[in-house]
Every structure is written in C-alpha cells, then in structure tokens.
Design a protein around this motif. Sequence first.
Motif, short mmCIF file in Angstrom:
data_model
loop_
_atom_site.label_atom_id
_atom_site.label_comp_id
_atom_site.label_asym_id
_atom_site.label_seq_id
_atom_site.Cartn_x
_atom_site.Cartn_y
_atom_site.Cartn_z
N ASP A 129 36.26 62.72 55.97
CA ASP A 129 35.84 62.16 54.54
C ASP A 129 34.56 61.35 54.45
OD1 ASP A 129 37.82 63.80 52.75
OD2 ASP A 129 39.31 62.19 53.17
N CYS A 130 34.07 61.14 55.53
CA CYS A 130 33.05 60.03 55.44
C CYS A 130 31.75 60.23 54.81
CB CYS A 130 32.59 59.83 57.06
SG CYS A 130 31.54 61.40 58.01
N LEU A 131 31.39 61.45 54.56
CA LEU A 131 30.34 61.74 53.55
C LEU A 131 30.93 61.68 52.20
CD1 LEU A 131 28.30 64.54 55.28
CD2 LEU A 131 27.68 62.06 55.23
N ARG A 132 32.03 61.90 51.90
CA ARG A 132 32.66 61.90 50.62
C ARG A 132 32.87 60.38 49.99
NH1 ARG A 132 35.82 65.78 52.29
NH2 ARG A 132 34.81 67.47 51.66
N TYR A 133 33.50 59.58 51.03
CA TYR A 133 33.62 58.40 50.55
C TYR A 133 33.12 56.94 51.30
CZ TYR A 133 37.62 61.37 48.96
OH TYR A 133 38.25 62.06 48.30
N GLY A 134 32.24 57.49 52.16
CA GLY A 134 31.54 56.50 52.97
C GLY A 134 30.42 55.80 52.03
N ASN A 135 30.15 54.56 52.55
CA ASN A 135 29.28 53.68 51.64
C ASN A 135 27.92 54.15 51.66
OD1 ASN A 135 26.90 51.61 52.17
ND2 ASN A 135 28.59 50.35 50.98
N SER A 136 27.21 54.38 50.80
CA SER A 136 26.05 55.19 50.54
C SER A 136 24.81 54.54 51.32
CB SER A 136 25.87 55.57 49.01
OG SER A 136 25.47 54.42 48.52
N ASN A 137 24.97 53.18 51.38
CA ASN A 137 23.60 52.74 52.14
C ASN A 137 23.90 53.00 53.60
OD1 ASN A 137 22.05 51.53 50.15
ND2 ASN A 137 23.38 49.84 49.84
N ALA A 138 25.27 52.86 54.03
CA ALA A 138 25.67 53.10 55.66
C ALA A 138 25.19 54.43 55.78
CB ALA A 138 26.98 52.83 55.59
N LEU A 139 25.42 55.50 54.81
CA LEU A 139 25.33 56.82 54.95
C LEU A 139 23.76 57.26 54.89
CD1 LEU A 139 28.04 58.48 53.09
CD2 LEU A 139 27.69 58.55 55.37
N THR A 140 23.10 56.50 54.11
CA THR A 140 21.59 56.67 54.20
C THR A 140 21.28 56.34 55.53
OG1 THR A 140 21.64 56.06 51.84
CG2 THR A 140 19.54 55.70 52.98
N HIS A 141 21.50 55.27 56.25
CA HIS A 141 21.14 54.72 57.40
C HIS A 141 21.59 55.89 58.53
CE1 HIS A 141 20.01 52.43 60.65
NE2 HIS A 141 21.04 52.23 61.42
N ALA A 142 22.67 56.54 58.35
CA ALA A 142 23.21 57.52 59.22
C ALA A 142 22.35 58.49 59.44
CB ALA A 142 24.48 57.87 58.86
N VAL A 143 21.73 58.99 58.22
CA VAL A 143 20.64 60.05 57.97
C VAL A 143 19.29 59.71 58.87
CG1 VAL A 143 19.19 61.65 56.55
CG2 VAL A 143 21.60 61.05 55.83
N VAL A 144 18.95 58.46 58.39
CA VAL A 144 17.52 58.30 59.10
C VAL A 144 17.51 57.85 60.55
CG1 VAL A 144 16.70 57.40 56.53
CG2 VAL A 144 17.39 55.59 58.34
N SER A 145 18.75 57.47 61.04
CA SER A 145 19.04 57.21 62.43
C SER A 145 19.47 58.41 62.96
CB SER A 145 19.89 56.24 62.51
OG SER A 145 21.19 56.59 62.03
N GLY A 146 19.33 59.58 62.47
CA GLY A 146 19.86 60.96 63.07
C GLY A 146 21.20 61.41 63.40
N ARG A 147 22.23 60.36 62.78
CA ARG A 147 23.63 60.36 63.17
C ARG A 147 23.98 61.63 62.63
NH1 ARG A 147 23.62 57.94 67.61
NH2 ARG A 147 21.81 56.89 67.28
N ILE A 148 23.63 61.65 61.27
CA ILE A 148 23.87 62.94 60.15
C ILE A 148 22.81 63.76 60.15
CG2 ILE A 148 24.70 63.38 57.95
CD1 ILE A 148 27.08 62.37 59.84
N SER A 149 22.76 64.91 60.57
CA SER A 149 21.59 65.60 60.51
C SER A 149 21.53 66.56 59.07
CB SER A 149 21.63 66.83 61.79
OG SER A 149 20.92 67.84 61.66
N PRO A 150 20.37 66.81 58.82
CA PRO A 150 20.26 67.59 57.48
C PRO A 150 20.91 69.13 57.70
CG PRO A 150 17.93 67.06 58.36
CD PRO A 150 18.87 66.64 59.59
N TRP A 151 21.05 69.49 58.97
CA TRP A 151 22.13 70.52 59.05
C TRP A 151 23.56 70.44 58.61
CZ3 TRP A 151 21.33 75.45 60.90
CH2 TRP A 151 20.35 75.80 61.75
N VAL A 152 23.97 69.26 58.57
CA VAL A 152 25.12 68.77 58.18
C VAL A 152 25.09 68.64 56.60
CG1 VAL A 152 26.96 66.92 58.24
CG2 VAL A 152 25.91 67.82 60.22
N ILE A 153 23.97 67.82 56.06
CA ILE A 153 23.93 67.64 54.59
C ILE A 153 24.00 68.75 53.92
CG2 ILE A 153 22.55 66.40 52.87
CD1 ILE A 153 23.68 64.47 54.68
N TYR A 154 23.21 69.80 54.23
CA TYR A 154 23.00 70.95 53.52
C TYR A 154 23.99 72.03 53.46
CZ TYR A 154 18.10 69.57 52.31
OH TYR A 154 16.99 68.92 51.76
N ASN A 155 24.88 71.88 54.63
CA ASN A 155 25.84 72.96 54.98
C ASN A 155 27.24 72.35 54.89
OD1 ASN A 155 23.92 75.26 55.49
ND2 ASN A 155 23.37 73.89 57.21
#
Length: 224
Positions: free
Chosen positions: A147-173
């Motif tokens: 549920d991390c992308l569903r309920y996680g803090n959006s600033n923390a998740l934004t950071h997860a994207v720009v630090s590469g933890r969460i890849s565009p592969w995951v966001i889009y799919n």
Amino acid sequence: MSFVCNHCNKSFLKESSLIVHSCEPRRRQQEKNERGVQLGFQSYIKFYELMQGSAKLKTFDDFAGSSYYRAFVKFGRYCVNVKVINPPRFVEWLLKQNKKIDQWCRDSIYTEYLIDYLKIEAVDDVLLRAIEYGLDWEDTTGNLSHDCLRYGNSNALTHAVVSGRISPWVIYNSASGQEFLSNLNTEQLAIVWPYLDVDFWQKKFKDYPADQEYVKEMLKKAGW
Ligand SMILES: [Zn+2]
C-alpha cells in the motif's frame, strides 16, 4: 633502540609515542574496510581498467599511496551517503561521459546518471528495489508494504521517485502508481516529471511488451 612506524617509517624513542602516533598512511590502512573506502577503491580499479587499459590489478596499497586516494574515497562516501543505485555502473557512466573527478560528487551529475540508468536497467532490479522500499515503509508505518504508493506521504514518495527507489516502470504499471500520480500537486509533479518522461516511457513499453506484461503481473499479484 627506537620504535618505527611501519606505515610512514618515522621513528620514536618510546613505544608509547609510537602507539599514540597517527599518520596519514596509518589512517588509510585503518579505514580500509569502511564501505565508502571500499567503493572508492573499486572505482579506482575501474578507472585504471577503462581509462588506462591497464591489465595489472591495483592493490589497496597502490590505492592508499595514490595521489587520487582522497578524491576516490570522497566519491565512495558520497555513494554511500546518497545511496547511489549501482555504483559500478555509475563509475562507468562517469568515465564514458568524460566527467572530471572533481564533479563526481555533484547531485546534479548523479541525477543525470540516474535518469539515464532508470531507462535501461533490468526490470528485476526495478521490482526488487520497489519491494525493498515497500518493506521499509511497512517497518516505519506499520501498514502493509503493497500500500506504500496508495497511502504513503506524497512528499516522501516524490523523493522515492527522484532517488530512483520507485522506478517509472512501477508508477506506470501498477494501479497504486497511477493513483499516486493523479494525486500529486503541481509542485510535486514538476519534481518527478523529468523522471517520468511520458513519450520515452510509452515507446519503451511498446518496444518491450513482454517486460511490461511481467512487471504489471508481478505488481498486481503483490497487491500494488
Ligand atoms: Zn606513521
């Protein structure tokens, strides 16, 4: 009778003076097993392999005596501090791009690498990192990792994207990735946008349909 430091050859009249003595060569031996120093050492070896075509393997002693020591250790520690993704690949990239070593610890350079790297990395690495991120989030919040992308803090998740933890592969799919994206405010969208280059990723998924199916299925099964 005198006591000699076997790192710098300085001699002392008293053994106690030798014991408290500190010198740069001795310090370098003592920090040899630190992760940042080891990463610096591996980068130094890679540098010689790629740039000088040198077949002879450099030892740690060669490294410790090198005038490049400080620069490479600084780089190794930078990799540890910012949790660089795939440091050996980062070094290869820096060398291929002819980046001077005094630029290697700049965040802007790492960002440039990361955006490039995320476009070519293997999807298994993408999934592994996402799962690790989810588990870390579960540990700190007590919620279920998927549920991390569903309920996680959006600033923390934004950071997860720009630090590469969460890849565009995951966001889009993944369903929760799409949800996350639609809930971002303008400012957050501007931050993640360079990573989520729609034109590039649409073409990528079209060119690698089996990979996309695989990622979608894995994430769906896991509840993302
Ligand atoms: Zn010494």
